[in-house]
Design an enzyme around this catalytic site. Structure first.
Site, PDB file in Angstrom:
ATOM      1  N   PRO A  28      -4.496   6.449  -5.253  1.00  0.00           N
ATOM      2  CA  PRO A  28      -3.593   7.484  -5.464  1.00  0.00           C
ATOM      3  C   PRO A  28      -3.475   8.177  -6.585  1.00  0.00           C
ATOM      4  CG  PRO A  28      -2.316   5.099  -4.825  1.00  0.00           C
ATOM      5  CD  PRO A  28      -3.775   4.999  -5.028  1.00  0.00           C
ATOM      6  N   ASN A  29      -3.387   9.405  -6.506  1.00  0.00           N
ATOM      7  CA  ASN A  29      -3.387  10.520  -7.364  1.00  0.00           C
ATOM      8  C   ASN A  29      -4.636  10.966  -7.818  1.00  0.00           C
ATOM      9  OD1 ASN A  29      -0.305  10.572  -7.910  1.00  0.00           O
ATOM     10  ND2 ASN A  29      -0.664   8.405  -8.620  1.00  0.00           N
ATOM     11  N   ARG A  85      -4.010  16.627 -13.508  1.00  0.00           N
ATOM     12  CA  ARG A  85      -3.750  15.524 -14.336  1.00  0.00           C
ATOM     13  C   ARG A  85      -4.219  15.772 -15.544  1.00  0.00           C
ATOM     14  NH1 ARG A  85      -4.742   9.707 -11.528  1.00  0.00           N
ATOM     15  NH2 ARG A  85      -2.887   9.106 -12.474  1.00  0.00           N
ATOM     16  N   TYR A 130      -8.620  12.166 -18.078  1.00  0.00           N
ATOM     17  CA  TYR A 130      -9.252  11.809 -16.560  1.00  0.00           C
ATOM     18  C   TYR A 130     -10.539  12.843 -16.325  1.00  0.00           C
ATOM     19  CZ  TYR A 130      -5.436   8.887 -15.453  1.00  0.00           C
ATOM     20  OH  TYR A 130      -4.368   7.972 -15.552  1.00  0.00           O
ATOM     21  N   ASN A 166     -12.233   3.286  -7.170  1.00  0.00           N
ATOM     22  CA  ASN A 166     -11.309   3.558  -8.092  1.00  0.00           C
ATOM     23  C   ASN A 166      -9.935   3.198  -7.425  1.00  0.00           C
ATOM     24  OD1 ASN A 166      -9.304   4.370 -10.047  1.00  0.00           O
ATOM     25  ND2 ASN A 166     -10.875   6.157 -10.720  1.00  0.00           N
ATOM     26  N   ALA A 186      -3.736   3.566  -9.742  1.00  0.00           N
ATOM     27  CA  ALA A 186      -2.617   2.465 -10.173  1.00  0.00           C
ATOM     28  C   ALA A 186      -2.546   1.150  -9.162  1.00  0.00           C
ATOM     29  CB  ALA A 186      -1.167   3.309 -10.050  1.00  0.00           C
ATOM     30  N   HIS A 241      -3.409  -2.150 -10.635  1.00  0.00           N
ATOM     31  CA  HIS A 241      -2.580  -3.183 -11.384  1.00  0.00           C
ATOM     32  C   HIS A 241      -1.701  -4.036 -10.649  1.00  0.00           C
ATOM     33  CE1 HIS A 241      -4.399  -0.389 -14.364  1.00  0.00           C
ATOM     34  NE2 HIS A 241      -3.738   0.392 -13.746  1.00  0.00           N
ATOM     35  N   ASP A 299      -6.652  -7.824  -0.808  1.00  0.00           N
ATOM     36  CA  ASP A 299      -6.797  -8.684   0.552  1.00  0.00           C
ATOM     37  C   ASP A 299      -7.841  -7.915   1.488  1.00  0.00           C
ATOM     38  OD1 ASP A 299      -5.573 -10.962  -0.064  1.00  0.00           O
ATOM     39  OD2 ASP A 299      -3.907 -10.608   0.956  1.00  0.00           O
ATOM     40  N   GLU A 311     -15.908  -1.916  -9.323  1.00  0.00           N
ATOM     41  CA  GLU A 311     -14.516  -1.063  -9.574  1.00  0.00           C
ATOM     42  C   GLU A 311     -14.854  -0.034 -10.735  1.00  0.00           C
ATOM     43  OE1 GLU A 311     -11.504  -3.893 -10.869  1.00  0.00           O
ATOM     44  OE2 GLU A 311     -10.445  -2.280 -11.838  1.00  0.00           O
ATOM     45  N   HIS A 367     -13.246   3.190 -13.206  1.00  0.00           N
ATOM     46  CA  HIS A 367     -12.158   3.779 -13.820  1.00  0.00           C
ATOM     47  C   HIS A 367     -12.439   4.997 -14.648  1.00  0.00           C
ATOM     48  CE1 HIS A 367      -9.205   0.670 -12.258  1.00  0.00           C
ATOM     49  NE2 HIS A 367     -10.062  -0.059 -12.680  1.00  0.00           N
ATOM     50  N   LEU A 368     -11.877   6.391 -14.455  1.00  0.00           N
ATOM     51  CA  LEU A 368     -12.446   7.273 -15.255  1.00  0.00           C
ATOM     52  C   LEU A 368     -11.963   7.216 -16.748  1.00  0.00           C
ATOM     53  CD1 LEU A 368     -10.964  10.042 -12.750  1.00  0.00           C
ATOM     54  CD2 LEU A 368     -13.423   9.590 -13.334  1.00  0.00           C
ATOM     55  N   SER A 369     -10.679   6.846 -16.855  1.00  0.00           N
ATOM     56  CA  SER A 369     -10.310   6.269 -18.413  1.00  0.00           C
ATOM     57  C   SER A 369     -10.587   4.804 -18.741  1.00  0.00           C
ATOM     58  CB  SER A 369      -8.678   6.568 -18.401  1.00  0.00           C
ATOM     59  OG  SER A 369      -8.110   5.673 -17.560  1.00  0.00           O
ATOM     60  N   ARG A 428      -5.139   1.870 -23.225  1.00  0.00           N
ATOM     61  CA  ARG A 428      -4.135   2.589 -23.013  1.00  0.00           C
ATOM     62  C   ARG A 428      -2.710   1.674 -22.865  1.00  0.00           C
ATOM     63  NH1 ARG A 428      -5.202   6.034 -17.478  1.00  0.00           N
ATOM     64  NH2 ARG A 428      -3.203   7.176 -18.525  1.00  0.00           N
ATOM     65  N   ARG A 469      -1.723  -1.243 -17.855  1.00  0.00           N
ATOM     66  CA  ARG A 469      -3.006  -0.752 -17.293  1.00  0.00           C
ATOM     67  C   ARG A 469      -4.402  -1.780 -17.801  1.00  0.00           C
ATOM     68  NH1 ARG A 469      -2.285   4.519 -15.570  1.00  0.00           N
ATOM     69  NH2 ARG A 469      -0.706   5.642 -16.795  1.00  0.00           N
TER      70      ARG A 469
HETATM   71  C1  DQA Z   1      -7.401   5.106 -13.406  1.00  0.00           C
HETATM   72  C2  DQA Z   1      -6.464   4.423 -14.176  1.00  0.00           C
HETATM   73  C3  DQA Z   1      -5.202   3.845 -13.772  1.00  0.00           C
HETATM   74  O1  DQA Z   1      -4.295   3.103 -14.552  1.00  0.00           O
HETATM   75  C4  DQA Z   1      -4.306   5.126 -13.365  1.00  0.00           C
HETATM   76  O2  DQA Z   1      -3.134   4.459 -12.536  1.00  0.00           O
HETATM   77  C5  DQA Z   1      -5.104   6.147 -12.497  1.00  0.00           C
HETATM   78  C6  DQA Z   1      -6.572   6.180 -12.611  1.00  0.00           C
HETATM   79  C7  DQA Z   1      -8.529   5.582 -13.825  1.00  0.00           C
HETATM   80  O3  DQA Z   1      -9.415   6.308 -13.405  1.00  0.00           O
HETATM   81  O4  DQA Z   1      -8.640   5.715 -15.170  1.00  0.00           O
HETATM   82  O5  DQA Z   1      -4.684   6.651 -11.406  1.00  0.00           O
HETATM   83  O6  DQA Z   1      -7.572   4.271 -12.233  1.00  0.00           O
END
Ligand code: DQA
Length: 151
Positions: free
Chosen positions: A9-10, A17, A22, A73, A76, A79, A86, A97, A99-101, A106, A110
């Site tokens: 998502p997002n 963003r 990011y 990735n 959210a 978490h 599953d 896995e 994550h950009l950040s 943070r 997270r």
């Molecule tokens: C994220 C970190 C997550 O906590 C956040 O909800 C994201 C992006 C990252 O790529 O840093 O949407 O996965």
């Protein structure tokens, strides 16, 4: 060799963003860089993004049998995404896995990933290059495992 590169998502909203968190690349730009690296590694990267956990589960279920690994990735869902977790477990595929950040620098919530325990590893905080590094490591490991199995 097909590798699934999945964004949760997002992540379709990158650039809109917070760029300081990011980065400055759109998801399309990241996917293009991932596909270019995949080509250099002589593998196929199948990219997919959804804002819906069920759509991510459907995609993993549909693609798992024809794929050799996953770079994900989960956004959210990292978490709290137990249905996604599953689906990844059931796929039986090796997972990295991304994550950009840096999720450990943070908010406290997270710092917990429900996905991490079933992954080979996690790359967090290295921006879009994290996807490239994840793909390189996963493909190198799969090739090494295939050559060990063949010898
Ligand atoms: C994220 C970190 C997550 O906590 C956040 O909800 C994201 C992006 C990252 O790529 O840093 O949407 O996965």
């Amino acid at each position: 060799m097909r590798i699934l590169v999945i964004h949760g998502p997002n992540l379709n909203m990158l650039v809109k963003r917070d760029k300081a968190t990011y980065g400055e690349k759109t998801l399309d730009e990241i996917d293009a860089l991932v596909k270019k690296e995949a080509q250099a590694l002589s593998v196929e990267a199948v990219t997919f993004q959804s804002n819906h956990e069920g759509a991510l589960v459907d995609f993993i279920q549909e693609q798992a049998d024809s794929a050799r690994g996953v770079v994900i990735n989960p956004g959210a869902l990292t978490h709290y995404g137990f249905a996604l977790l599953d689906a990844l477990i059931d796929s039986k595929l090796p997972i990295i896995e991304v994550h950009l950040s840096n999720i450990y620098r943070r908010e406290e919530w997270r710092a917990r990933s429900v996905i991490a325990p079933i992954t080979r590893g996690q790359i967090s905080g290295l921006g879009w290059r994290g996807y490239i590094a994840a793909l390189q490591v996963l493909v190198a490991e799969l090739k090494a495992e295939a050559s060990r199995a063949g010898s």
